[in-house]
Scaffold this active site. Sequence first.
Site, PDB file in Angstrom:
ATOM      1  N   SER A 168      -3.082  -9.336   7.784  1.00 33.53           N
ATOM      2  CA  SER A 168      -2.606  -7.985   8.049  1.00 33.53           C
ATOM      3  C   SER A 168      -1.973  -8.030   9.429  1.00 33.53           C
ATOM      4  CB  SER A 168      -3.777  -7.002   8.026  1.00 33.53           C
ATOM      5  OG  SER A 168      -3.409  -5.843   8.729  1.00 33.53           O
TER       6      SER A 168
ATOM      7  N   ARG B 151       1.339   4.186  17.592  1.00 31.75           N
ATOM      8  CA  ARG B 151       0.893   5.201  16.616  1.00 31.75           C
ATOM      9  C   ARG B 151       1.167   6.641  17.031  1.00 31.75           C
ATOM     10  NH1 ARG B 151       1.527   1.578  13.037  1.00 31.75           N
ATOM     11  NH2 ARG B 151      -0.259   0.260  12.551  1.00 31.75           N
TER      12      ARG B 151
ATOM     13  N   ASP C 225      -6.335   2.818  13.516  1.00 33.26           N
ATOM     14  CA  ASP C 225      -5.046   3.490  13.358  1.00 33.26           C
ATOM     15  C   ASP C 225      -5.147   4.839  12.644  1.00 33.26           C
ATOM     16  OD1 ASP C 225      -3.580   1.684  14.798  1.00 33.26           O
ATOM     17  OD2 ASP C 225      -3.286   0.351  13.083  1.00 33.26           O
TER      18      ASP C 225
ATOM     19  N   ASP D  19       0.811  -1.221   0.000  1.00 29.28           N
ATOM     20  CA  ASP D  19       0.000   0.000   0.000  1.00 29.28           C
ATOM     21  C   ASP D  19       0.843   1.270   0.000  1.00 29.28           C
ATOM     22  OD1 ASP D  19      -2.329  -1.375  -0.129  1.00 29.28           O
ATOM     23  OD2 ASP D  19      -2.847  -1.162   1.993  1.00 29.28           O
TER      24      ASP D  19
END
Length: 405
Positions: free
Chosen positions: A174, A94, A123, A14
Amino acid sequence: MKDKMVLAYSGGLDTSVAIKWLKEKYKCEIIAFTVNIGTEKKDLSFIEKKAVKLGALKCVVADATEEFVNDYVFPAIQANLLYEGYNLHTALGRPLMAKLMVEVARQEGATMIAHGCTGKGNDQVRFDVSTIALAPELKIIAPARDWGMTREETIEYAKKHNIPVPITVASPYSIDENIWGRAIECGVLEDPWKEPPEDVFQFTKPVAEAPDEPEYVQIGFEKGIPVSLNGKKLGGVRLIKQLHETAGKHGIGRVDHIENRLVGIKSREIYEAPAGTVIIAAHQALEEMTLSKDQLRYKQKVTIDYADLVYNGLWFSGLRRDLAAYVASTQQFVTGTVRVKLFKGNCMVVGRKSPYSLYSFNLATYDKGDTFDPKDSASFIRLWGLPVKTQAQVQGFGGLKGKKK
Ligand code: ARG
């Protein structure tokens, strides 16, 4: 001169596609940013070269594992931060990533920040809200939220533009991992009835392959922070990594969970956090010994709110700062050593000691040395039961009402 955009770059499909897509759409220069917060297998120099090859102006690489452990994981340990029962780790990483990206954006004079989060997860919230808090002037772009391509279409796009499709794309999962834990979702895991196949796990052995003998570890804490392992002083990063190995070998720290995301979706996720599971269990045991009943009860309530707040992306909020100060204050006597037995997927606290222990042998014992006067109990219980007695006499309970005076 073109505007600059800092892109959180992982080297995966991505964000690789994003370099090309963002350059075209925003007519800007891309500064890729890649950070390590304890992902062993990440080849940073490979990722750096790849970003530049795909058209980034440059790739800034950072190792922030130490900062992550000291400023995010340690406060999480002090607070026993669990969200719906599992160890938070992605949610802790994050805000730090966002903070580092803001720093890069300022150094590079960038006006935009981009990340590869989709529009369905937590996220995106954590990245965006952290960035808004630290640098409201930056424009935030989330290409995977905007481009509307399916997984297959993204692969097609990559092929068309000569963007190498990493072999990990073959993996249906993922995965997000850092030094504190690992999260795995998608693929077969989307069927909540199916048992997770063994190949989703990396940090932990299956219980069937765990050693047949138990292993004991001793964790030393100072003010709620783990500082030694088996009597040896260790920095946080080494301590966590070593414990990761040991507890992982015994199959400890696997969680299979349906969780409530902030965006309203229930998702099924698998977690592995061997070191985190043992450290939090040991920390809780030490708190049982060194905090009063009232302190413990109150702290448990705070922990739930604190974990929700971090999960929901509000790390850089006034309330988080206040709660962290409260938690730090509770930890001033949480110093001591905890002995944990690791065996076949279980971690059991089997011993604890502290110079500030509130446990008194002389009060607790039923043997010689007893200093507790049971006569005090009888008077205490009369007073304790007084309101109950009064109420029962006047109002009674169900069928027993009025039978006794
Ligand atoms: N559900 C976890 C959280 O919201 C992990 C998210 C990332 N998981 C992943 N497998 N990519 O913190």
